[in-house]
Design a protein around this motif. Structure first.
Motif, PDB file in Angstrom:
ATOM      1  N   UNK A   1      32.145 -85.282 -31.084  1.00 32.37           N
ATOM      2  CA  UNK A   1      33.247 -84.925 -30.875  1.00 32.37           C
ATOM      3  C   UNK A   1      33.838 -83.578 -30.720  1.00 32.37           C
ATOM      4  N   UNK A   2      34.028 -83.327 -32.553  1.00 31.62           N
ATOM      5  CA  UNK A   2      34.693 -81.796 -33.046  1.00 31.62           C
ATOM      6  C   UNK A   2      33.135 -80.807 -33.834  1.00 31.62           C
ATOM      7  N   UNK A   3      33.382 -79.581 -33.780  1.00 32.09           N
ATOM      8  CA  UNK A   3      32.767 -78.991 -34.267  1.00 32.09           C
ATOM      9  C   UNK A   3      33.901 -78.351 -35.531  1.00 32.09           C
ATOM     10  N   UNK A   4      33.673 -77.833 -36.414  1.00 30.54           N
ATOM     11  CA  UNK A   4      34.913 -77.449 -37.841  1.00 30.54           C
ATOM     12  C   UNK A   4      34.254 -75.933 -37.396  1.00 30.54           C
ATOM     13  N   UNK A   5      34.023 -75.047 -35.754  1.00 27.03           N
ATOM     14  CA  UNK A   5      33.133 -73.517 -35.824  1.00 27.03           C
ATOM     15  C   UNK A   5      33.910 -73.283 -34.529  1.00 27.03           C
TER      16      UNK A   5
END
Length: 326
Positions: A224-228
């Protein structure tokens, strides 16, 4: 005739002496003239090791010398990095690193090196980490995920790569910015985190992209969530930080080549060019992009700027968590 003979002999002696003095210098001009060693501060088989070995293979024909990878694992990568900074600065001993030993670990524990003790040579690649849940988690988008965490502070656990590791800090960097809280559970790396996530021991997988993708395709997880800042084609459902309006909190896992300070600039230039070309080669690009990794192949100045910027940002995160070394 005698004076002329004397002068001629003197001139010959001077010339011979000059040639002898010039010979070592001439020999030193060629670089490299023997094998180069890359110290990798991890055990064999991990992502950093695999990347360094591939770069070594690709850079050999460009440098015209054998490039040997030597693993020196221990102390979260700081043991191998210590060996790099203590090496003779002649360009024949380099380090193949990921970011944690350079920009993260030094903030929480004493290490025998500083930012000034090494030079950047070339950044090979970058890749985001990501947060994934089980299919029944009550959110299907990045924004919904954030709201669920916000409504249930410290209810959910996320597995990560260890205290003050890349996954721990990159996740907390986002959570701190958004004012939300989940409980970190440290493991030995993405593989161990994945195992515990699939086994139901943690609610959220915080790790690299390649290990989780097969499980997403099999319907056992959703990311659900990228760190980019950017989206990633390997996990199209995962939101980027730009979509959440906080691109400044982006953190990437990266691999690069560094060396001890004092390497002559001309040798750095040779190494920089060769490693950048190796990273931009078709073989490296194909293998990396298949894993959701972005090829960089940047130069020394750009890589140095990344290290310095990330070092400052990670220091702020570690301090905010109360984990800064005393």
């Amino acid at each position: 005739m005698k004076p002329n003979t004397t002068h001629l002999l003197s001139a010959i002696v001077v010339c011979v002496n000059l040639l002898c003095a010039a010979s070592p210098a001439a020999a030193q001009e060629k670089f490299p003239s023997r094998p180069i060693e890359i110290i990798v501060p991890t055990p064999p088989g991990g992502g950093t090791d695999i990347t360094a070995r591939l770069l070594a293979e690709l850079v050999e024909p460009m440098l015209g010398q054998k490039v040997v990878v030597v693993n020196k694992a221990g102390a979260g990568g700081t043991l191998g990095m210590s060996a790099v900074v203590q090496a003779k600065p002649d360009g024949y001993t380099l380090g193949g690193l990921w970011n944690a030993p350079l920009t993260m670990t030094p903030h929480s524990q004493a290490v025998p090196y500083s930012l000034q003790d090494y030079v950047a040579i070339s950044l090979a690649d970058t890749a985001p980490a990501l947060l994934c849940t089980k299919p029944d988690f009550p959110a299907n988008t990045g924004k919904e995920f954030i709201e669920v965490i916000r409504s249930n502070p410290n209810k959910y656990t996320y597995g990560n790569d260890g205290v003050v590791g890349m996954l721990h800090l990159s996740t907390e960097r986002i959570f701190t910015k958004l004012g939300i809280k989940a409980r970190p559970v440290p493991f030995g790396g993405a593989g161990e985190t994945l195992k515990n996530f699939l086994g139901g021991h943690v609610d959220i997988y915080a790790g690299s992209i390649p290990p989780i993708v097969p499980h997403v395709k099999a319907g056992a997880a959703k990311c659900l969530l990228l760190t980019s800042k950017e989206k990633n084609a390997a996990v199209p459902q995962a939101a980027s930080l730009s979509e959440l309006g906080i691109p400044e909190t982006a953190t990437y896992l990266w691999h690069g080549i560094v060396g001890p300070k004092g390497i002559p600039p001309d040798r750095i230039a040779i190494l920089e060019k060769a490693f950048a070309r190796a990273a931009k080669s078709d073989k490296f690009r194909q293998l990396m992009e298949a894993k959701g990794v972005t090829v960089e192949g940047s130069g020394a100045a750009e890589f140095r700027k990344l290290i310095d910027t990330e070092f400052k940002a990670m220091g702020e995160v570690v301090t905010s968590l109360g984990m800064a070394k005393k």
